[in-house]
Design a protein around this motif. Sequence first.
Motif, short mmCIF file in Angstrom:
data_model
loop_
_atom_site.label_atom_id
_atom_site.label_comp_id
_atom_site.label_asym_id
_atom_site.label_seq_id
_atom_site.Cartn_x
_atom_site.Cartn_y
_atom_site.Cartn_z
N ASP A 27 0.82 -1.22 0.00
CA ASP A 27 0.00 0.00 0.00
C ASP A 27 0.85 1.27 0.00
O ASP A 27 0.46 2.27 -0.58
CB ASP A 27 -0.94 -0.01 1.22
N ASP A 28 2.02 1.19 0.65
CA ASP A 28 2.87 2.39 0.66
C ASP A 28 3.42 2.70 -0.73
O ASP A 28 3.56 3.86 -1.12
CB ASP A 28 4.01 2.22 1.67
N TRP A 30 1.79 2.12 -3.49
CA TRP A 30 0.70 2.73 -4.25
C TRP A 30 0.36 4.14 -3.75
O TRP A 30 -0.01 5.02 -4.54
CB TRP A 30 -0.55 1.82 -4.23
N LEU A 31 0.56 4.35 -2.45
CA LEU A 31 0.34 5.69 -1.90
C LEU A 31 1.34 6.67 -2.53
O LEU A 31 0.98 7.79 -2.90
CB LEU A 31 0.50 5.65 -0.37
N GLN A 32 2.58 6.20 -2.66
CA GLN A 32 3.60 7.04 -3.28
C GLN A 32 3.24 7.37 -4.74
O GLN A 32 3.34 8.50 -5.17
CB GLN A 32 4.94 6.28 -3.23
N ASP A 34 0.34 7.41 -5.95
CA ASP A 34 -0.86 8.27 -5.93
C ASP A 34 -0.47 9.72 -5.64
O ASP A 34 -1.08 10.65 -6.14
CB ASP A 34 -1.83 7.75 -4.86
N ARG A 35 0.58 9.88 -4.85
CA ARG A 35 1.03 11.25 -4.53
C ARG A 35 1.76 11.87 -5.72
O ARG A 35 1.50 13.00 -6.11
CB ARG A 35 2.01 11.21 -3.36
N LYS A 351 -4.30 10.00 4.64
CA LYS A 351 -3.77 9.19 3.53
C LYS A 351 -3.07 7.92 4.01
O LYS A 351 -3.10 6.89 3.35
CB LYS A 351 -2.82 10.02 2.67
N GLU A 352 -2.42 8.00 5.19
CA GLU A 352 -1.62 6.85 5.61
C GLU A 352 -2.46 5.63 5.93
O GLU A 352 -1.93 4.53 6.06
CB GLU A 352 -0.70 7.22 6.78
N HIS A 354 -4.88 4.67 3.86
CA HIS A 354 -5.12 4.16 2.50
C HIS A 354 -6.57 4.11 2.04
O HIS A 354 -6.83 4.09 0.85
CB HIS A 354 -4.50 2.75 2.34
N ARG A 357 -7.87 6.67 -0.48
CA ARG A 357 -7.47 6.41 -1.88
C ARG A 357 -8.41 5.40 -2.52
O ARG A 357 -8.81 5.54 -3.67
CB ARG A 357 -6.01 5.92 -1.94
N TYR A 358 -8.74 4.38 -1.76
CA TYR A 358 -9.63 3.35 -2.30
C TYR A 358 -10.96 3.99 -2.75
O TYR A 358 -11.49 3.66 -3.80
CB TYR A 358 -9.96 2.28 -1.24
#
Length: 390
Positions: A27-28, A30-32, A34-35, A351-352, A354, A357-358
């Motif tokens: 997930d991290d 994908w978070l990156q 996404d950012r 955001k952390e 997740h 984002r979903y």
Amino acid sequence: MTIDFELTELQQTLRDAVIKICARFDDDYWLQRDRDGGFPHDFYRALASDGWLGICIPQAYGGSGLGITDAAIMMEAISASGAGLSGASAVHMNIFGLNPVVVYGSEEQKRRMLPPIVAGAEKACFAVTEPNAGLETGKLQTRAERHGDRYVITGAKIWISTAQVADKMLILVRTTPREAVRKSTDGLSLFYTALDRRFVEVCEIEKMGRKAVDSNQLFIDGLEVPIDDRIGEEGRGFHYILHGMNPERILIAAEAVGLGRAALRRATAYAKERVVFDRPIGQNQAIQHPLAECWMELEAANLMVFKAAQQYDNDVPCGPSANAAKYLAAEAGFKACQTAIMTHGGYGYAKEYHVERYLREIMITRIAPVSPQLILCFIAEKVLGLPKSY
Ligand SMILES: Cc1cc2nc3c(=O)[nH]c(=O)nc-3n(C[C@H](O)[C@H](O)[C@H](O)COP(=O)(O)OP(=O)(O)OC[C@H]3O[C@@H](n4cnc5c(N)ncnc54)[C@H](O)[C@@H]3O)c2cc1C
């Protein structure tokens, strides 16, 4: 007829293998993405190098020759890993997008066009939607004019995903003016051709979610396309696209179920560990019940996904099931993502964790490739026999 709800051994192996690859992209990661935006090339390469991008492409052209059921299992697994639509959309076009080439392309075209997609050496985008046509495909205005052994394309497309990174595009355009054909969907032709940026300006649309996978406006000005890049007969493009619409709905539905499950997994884990009023929040029925509802609705949607996929793979008409699957899965996925945020309380907005984002990504499965309203219109007309309303 017996109904077997279990995955076959091969399907279970397939699912496990995809899950294993996806576990390298947490997930991290994908978070990156996404950012920062930027296509997830390493994820794409990981799937390509293990041969997953050709899952539905016949073995003769380098693929695995499996069915939509298997592809749905794969796409659900990608999305459920937490990759969501960021991961699924990165490879979605490879999985089934070139089906019109498989079904209607010449032998020469299949040999030329399919292996690079299987190998991940080329990326393709799918260009149908236009600013002035929306869901009414018969209103497409982008024109291809024939000049000897070439066509020249001029016009505009919108929302075209992955066009920033694509080498090729599968594009539907008008070759006979609307006034000269009986039905508005006649006179459209399909091309699979190079996305030559000298003649196609690609402008990224800033959007709500899925920043890793771009969507774009295309301004096409005099793009020359060899006649060899036309798929099938001139004027029959819409009919070729129709053939792939049901499988596309099935795959999007599988992706929606996957993301809903990812959200439910996170929400349940959080509900077990978060203590408020000296008890885990998950001990409260007001927290439990929405989560239980999400589980049931996702399971039901998933059954419809696999009913539709089985029908498609067995050449049984699957329009109603494919549309129902896409509708039910998108709505169930949406509810699960929203419930996951509410379960997390304020942290759901951070955001952390997740889940925000979903929620932004699941919206895509509701809107594209067809809206919930148009699916309801389809079921009302084609299944219930009510008058066409649009
Ligand atoms: C993130 C994203 C990625 C996409 N990627 C691609 C891509 O790669 N390639 C591509 O070709 N397209 C792509 N699309 C486009 C997508 O398929 C369209 O947005 C979708 O088909 C809806 O078309 P529209 O947005 O023009 O809506 P419109 O046709 O303008 O409709 C707007 C609203 O009105 C409703 N409506 C219209 N007519 C009726 C009616 N008769 N009855 C009831 N309701 C009605 C619709 O249901 C919808 O809610 C993408 C879209 C998004 C958001």
